[in-house]
Design a protein around this motif. Structure first.
Motif, mmCIF file in Angstrom:
data_model
loop_
_atom_site.group_PDB
_atom_site.id
_atom_site.type_symbol
_atom_site.label_atom_id
_atom_site.label_comp_id
_atom_site.label_asym_id
_atom_site.label_seq_id
_atom_site.Cartn_x
_atom_site.Cartn_y
_atom_site.Cartn_z
ATOM 1 N N LYS A 248 26.138 67.252 45.200
ATOM 2 C CA LYS A 248 25.953 65.778 45.813
ATOM 3 C C LYS A 248 25.101 65.850 46.936
ATOM 4 C CE LYS A 248 29.453 62.360 44.319
ATOM 5 N NZ LYS A 248 30.550 62.530 44.657
ATOM 6 N N VAL A 249 23.587 65.225 47.047
ATOM 7 C CA VAL A 249 22.757 65.110 48.166
ATOM 8 C C VAL A 249 23.157 64.149 49.000
ATOM 9 C CG1 VAL A 249 21.321 66.832 47.360
ATOM 10 C CG2 VAL A 249 20.938 64.426 46.627
ATOM 11 N N ILE A 250 22.411 64.115 50.279
ATOM 12 C CA ILE A 250 22.540 63.822 51.578
ATOM 13 C C ILE A 250 21.305 63.249 51.494
ATOM 14 C CG2 ILE A 250 23.056 63.175 53.649
ATOM 15 C CD1 ILE A 250 25.561 65.151 53.714
ATOM 16 N N LYS A 251 20.719 61.537 51.549
ATOM 17 C CA LYS A 251 19.937 61.234 51.379
ATOM 18 C C LYS A 251 20.024 59.963 52.884
ATOM 19 C CE LYS A 251 17.507 63.100 48.587
ATOM 20 N NZ LYS A 251 16.273 64.482 48.912
ATOM 21 N N LEU A 252 18.721 59.923 53.612
ATOM 22 C CA LEU A 252 19.004 58.435 53.946
ATOM 23 C C LEU A 252 18.358 57.965 53.945
ATOM 24 C CD1 LEU A 252 19.452 57.776 57.755
ATOM 25 C CD2 LEU A 252 16.653 57.910 57.720
ATOM 26 N N LEU A 253 19.177 56.473 52.730
ATOM 27 C CA LEU A 253 18.590 55.192 52.607
ATOM 28 C C LEU A 253 18.341 54.194 53.318
ATOM 29 C CD1 LEU A 253 21.360 55.676 49.685
ATOM 30 C CD2 LEU A 253 18.643 56.757 49.329
ATOM 31 N N ALA A 254 17.385 53.413 52.461
ATOM 32 C CA ALA A 254 17.492 51.565 52.443
ATOM 33 C C ALA A 254 17.803 50.825 51.921
ATOM 34 C CB ALA A 254 16.007 51.882 53.278
ATOM 35 N N VAL A 255 18.706 50.599 52.677
ATOM 36 C CA VAL A 255 19.509 49.417 51.520
ATOM 37 C C VAL A 255 19.323 48.284 51.964
ATOM 38 C CG1 VAL A 255 21.941 49.013 50.313
ATOM 39 C CG2 VAL A 255 20.570 51.158 51.774
ATOM 40 N N VAL A 256 18.654 47.377 51.068
ATOM 41 C CA VAL A 256 18.815 45.522 51.546
ATOM 42 C C VAL A 256 19.419 45.154 50.180
ATOM 43 C CG1 VAL A 256 16.652 45.711 52.825
ATOM 44 C CG2 VAL A 256 16.139 45.166 50.134
ATOM 45 N N GLU A 257 20.109 43.789 49.844
ATOM 46 C CA GLU A 257 21.067 43.580 49.285
ATOM 47 C C GLU A 257 20.600 41.632 49.902
ATOM 48 O OE1 GLU A 257 24.346 46.194 47.402
ATOM 49 O OE2 GLU A 257 24.442 45.192 49.120
ATOM 50 N N VAL A 263 22.407 38.322 53.133
ATOM 51 C CA VAL A 263 21.567 39.111 52.950
ATOM 52 C C VAL A 263 21.868 40.425 54.009
ATOM 53 C CG1 VAL A 263 18.884 39.469 53.569
ATOM 54 C CG2 VAL A 263 19.520 37.837 52.435
ATOM 55 N N SER A 264 21.463 41.611 53.252
ATOM 56 C CA SER A 264 22.210 42.683 54.406
ATOM 57 C C SER A 264 20.779 43.462 54.479
ATOM 58 C CB SER A 264 23.178 43.011 53.362
ATOM 59 O OG SER A 264 23.852 44.572 54.088
ATOM 60 N N ALA A 265 20.648 43.937 55.435
ATOM 61 C CA ALA A 265 19.589 44.896 55.165
ATOM 62 C C ALA A 265 20.612 46.227 56.235
ATOM 63 C CB ALA A 265 18.513 44.955 55.965
ATOM 64 N N ARG A 266 20.321 47.902 56.195
ATOM 65 C CA ARG A 266 21.171 48.653 56.498
ATOM 66 C C ARG A 266 20.486 49.880 56.408
ATOM 67 N NH1 ARG A 266 24.499 46.943 52.604
ATOM 68 N NH2 ARG A 266 25.693 48.549 51.352
ATOM 69 N N VAL A 267 20.709 51.031 57.183
ATOM 70 C CA VAL A 267 19.694 52.350 56.504
ATOM 71 C C VAL A 267 20.985 52.912 56.940
ATOM 72 C CG1 VAL A 267 18.516 54.165 57.387
ATOM 73 C CG2 VAL A 267 17.542 51.109 57.784
ATOM 74 N N TYR A 268 21.137 54.147 56.530
ATOM 75 C CA TYR A 268 22.257 55.056 57.000
ATOM 76 C C TYR A 268 22.370 56.283 55.786
ATOM 77 C CZ TYR A 268 24.301 52.071 53.159
ATOM 78 O OH TYR A 268 24.786 51.249 52.098
#
Lengths: 438, 438
Positions: A248-257, A263-268
């Motif tokens: 696997k790799v680690i990536k910084l994601l912006a996730v909106v759902e 509505v959820s918006a998060r970065v991790y």
């Protein structure tokens, strides 16, 4: 009527840095081609910067239109390109431009993530347009498809690698096995990270973009205050090694759902399998995955930064707006007709990979597993073969890394579980918590 | 003014098949949301099909608007959606719709690749719009970014997997090691390939899309007659095995380029390294790579076919056009201001992988290599380890496959070289020629 007889559309540029100078170059060098595409000439009639000498390295900029009087350029143009950045004076000039009847093109994600609703409302009230393709994903034509092509569909979620600096740092940590601090120093020396890298590495830049993505995708106001943010500063070489061991790799994601909880918006930072298309997005490249009800999966990929790529997106917006002006019409307003509630990060569900450093004694695994069971968090996988780099000065025995992957659970329960586990004497230091993208 | 007081925008649908029925569903089911996005209601006022019973399975279609009088729907709507397909009656109805003052949304690549210039000119003359996002790449918002977002940039080349049927067949041949004919039969049985698959497997469908891509990308008329086409019917299990042995896959590509020799549009199967992002585009998914001067590399990925995904693109176009009508303006015309010459396929340069079946005798490699040298074609790699499935009835000895990869050369020289090699007695059957994508 010959094109020469038509008054050119006046374009004013605020800011002549990396992107501004390249934007000016495209506007000047492709003048004839752009006029043909627009049906009317456009002219760079003002370039505002702090010091006119800033434009000396750019021979394509006509020095007679360079000025330090930013307000004059902002209020005497048909189209104002705002490339100042930040949420301070940029807001003032953008609102003044709109008030003067100019349409605005900007790449300023921080401004829109904070003052978007105010600015969109001002533009709508004045009957002018605001375009900001370059604010998310740099050169990638992504916001326009979201605003216009997917307008007949319902977007349910988006997932993006939208910050090149952190993507570069995580890439370097992965390929070179180095720790975060070492790679950051190297990236700063090479100019890939800023002298003050906080906005990038703490995830704030990605969070601004997440707010814009959620606003446009779900037609509801989402500001930076609604985005939960976790950066990459706590990612260690041990985290990377553990990810690599699992392919696997680690990536910084912006996730909106957009879910029933709101509505959820998060970065991790998240663990992504190497077989996932996002895993192969390297360096300064960005990519955004979109899931829509009818269109299903879409992906947009391209350069997330850089002068010329970002300028391509800016000039695309300028040409679109120039066409509107030539036709005497406007583009679609930002349609914020939904008033959706925001789901708290604690309610968001995910699979988690938790890594503890533990004393290698009998009963340790049993004790930790018992805590997870107490909280009702189901374990999907356990691994205990890697040695940590962390030391425990007060302990003579061997240390080990215990990695647990959970089934779907909510953020709050997971945090409480991990907090409880960390109270055990056999657990050393801070645990690492990563979400797992499936 | 309340929305209820405004006359709805009349939408007429020609064709109620897979895509048409899903388009109708989105228009009807999302009526309120679409009205909010447009600022004015839209209504499906006519559905034309050969037999009204065709619409029986679709409860969302109001039977009172279904008719077999296609011309009446085509000429009594504000927006006409043409989903009849083909280049026959579709052309008549599209031109009649334009003449009546309607704007047109179509997914008909064959129509545009053949009669595009005529139709674009008719729309421009009448002051109406034509949108056709679904004609290339199905659900992928790709043509609009090309028309609008990249309008301030210069596109130099595009490279796409734009036909799902051939992509599925090549996938199956790769994973199952089967021959073309077996996979095709299976795909037909499963409904992934049509009863008459010629248009897909011979590359004509991809060629239609290549013509549209080149026209929009380079702002010059490119029709289907300008596209050189090679399908996948000659790809054998031996070709696939040879590709796999080199960690490559074979994909049918649509390639359009704007070079000094002119505009080139071609469709052919090519060898792609497994590390290339296009290699992981599987099944019915499509993807298009775009190279532009300022934006650099971009990729667009999504479902290339299917009722709902394609309908998403159609409805996106309908909403865009409805907004124009609500505002009393039009979108950008198709700007064909360049009159670029067409580069003949013979002049196009590539690296080639050529596979011969040869007698396993001394001197064979030397004889073949000498032919390549005579023609000035430089060899980049040679491989002779795989056994062919092909037999030579008049020869008792062993047969082998000889694979040669050339350096960059032009198509004409390569063909002459291969023709010469095939005259040698030691060469059996037809050679396989594939371009190599780097």
């Amino acid at each position: 009527m010959a094109q020469e007889d038509v008054a050119p559309i006046r374009v004013g540029l605020l800011g002549a840095g990396t992107v501004g100078s390249q934007t000016a170059r495209l506007l000047v060098e492709q003048k004839d081609e752009l006029a043909a595409r627009i049906g009317r000439p456009i002219e760079l009639t003002g370039v505002a910067c702090l010091d006119p000498a800033e434009t000396d390295p750019f021979p394509w900029i006509d020095k007679s239109v360079v000025t330090t009087d930013t307000m004059s350029v902002a209020t005497n143009s048909d189209i104002v390109i705002e490339l100042i950045g930040g949420t301070g004076v940029a807001r003032k000039f953008v609102l003044a431009a709109i008030e003067s009847g100019a349409s605005v093109v900007t790449a300023n994600k921080a401004l829109l993530a904070k003052y978007g609703p105010e600015i969109y409302a001002a533009a709508e009230a004045k009957g002018v347009d605001i375009y900001f393709e370059a604010s998310v994903g740099g050169a990638i034509p992504f916001l326009r498809p979201l605003r216009e092509s997917l307008v007949g569909d319902r977007v349910t979620s988006m997932l993006g690698i939208v910050n090149g600096t952190t993507n570069y740092i995580l890439d370097e940590m992965t390929t070179k096995g180095l720790d975060f601090d070492d790679v950051l120093r190297d990236a700063q020396a090479k100019g890939y990270a800023e002298a003050d890298p906080t906005g990038d590495i703490e995830g704030h830049d990605a969070a601004n973009k997440a707010a814009i993505m959620a606003t446009l995708g779900f037609h509801t106001n989402v500001t930076i205050d609604d985005v939960s943010v976790e950066g990459i500063t706590r990612i260690t070489a041990d985290d990377i090694a553990a990810a690599t061991a699992e392919d696997k790799v680690i990536k910084l994601l912006a996730v909106v759902e957009n879910t029933e909880a709101g509505v959820s918006a998060r970065v991790y930072p998240a663990l992504i399998s190497n077989s996932h298309p996002l895993a192969s997005v390297h360096g300064s490249f960005n990519a955004v995955f979109v899931k829509a009800e009818a269109a299903d999966d879409l992906m947009f990929y391209g350069r997330g930064a850089g002068g010329a790529p970002t300028a391509s997106a800016v000039v695309g917006d300028v040409v679109t707006e120039a066409r509107h002006i030539a036709q005497g019409c406007t583009g679609p307003v930002i349609p914020l007709y939904n008033d959706l509630k925001k789901a708290p990060i604690e309610a968001s569900r995910a699979e988690f990979a938790v890594r503890f450093v533990i004393h290698d004694n009998p009963g340790v695994l049993a004790a930790i597993a018992a805590k997870f069971a107490e909280h009702g968090v189901s374990i999907n996988g356990v691994n205990q073969d890697l040695k940590p780099t962390l030391k425990d000065p007060g302990y003579d025995g061997e240390l080990q890394q215990l990695r647990l992957v959970t089934h779907m659970t909510d953020e709050l329960t997971l945090r409480e579980t991990v907090e409880d586990v960390c109270k055990l004497d056999c657990v050393v230091g801070e645990p690492s918590i990563l979400r797992v993208l499936n």
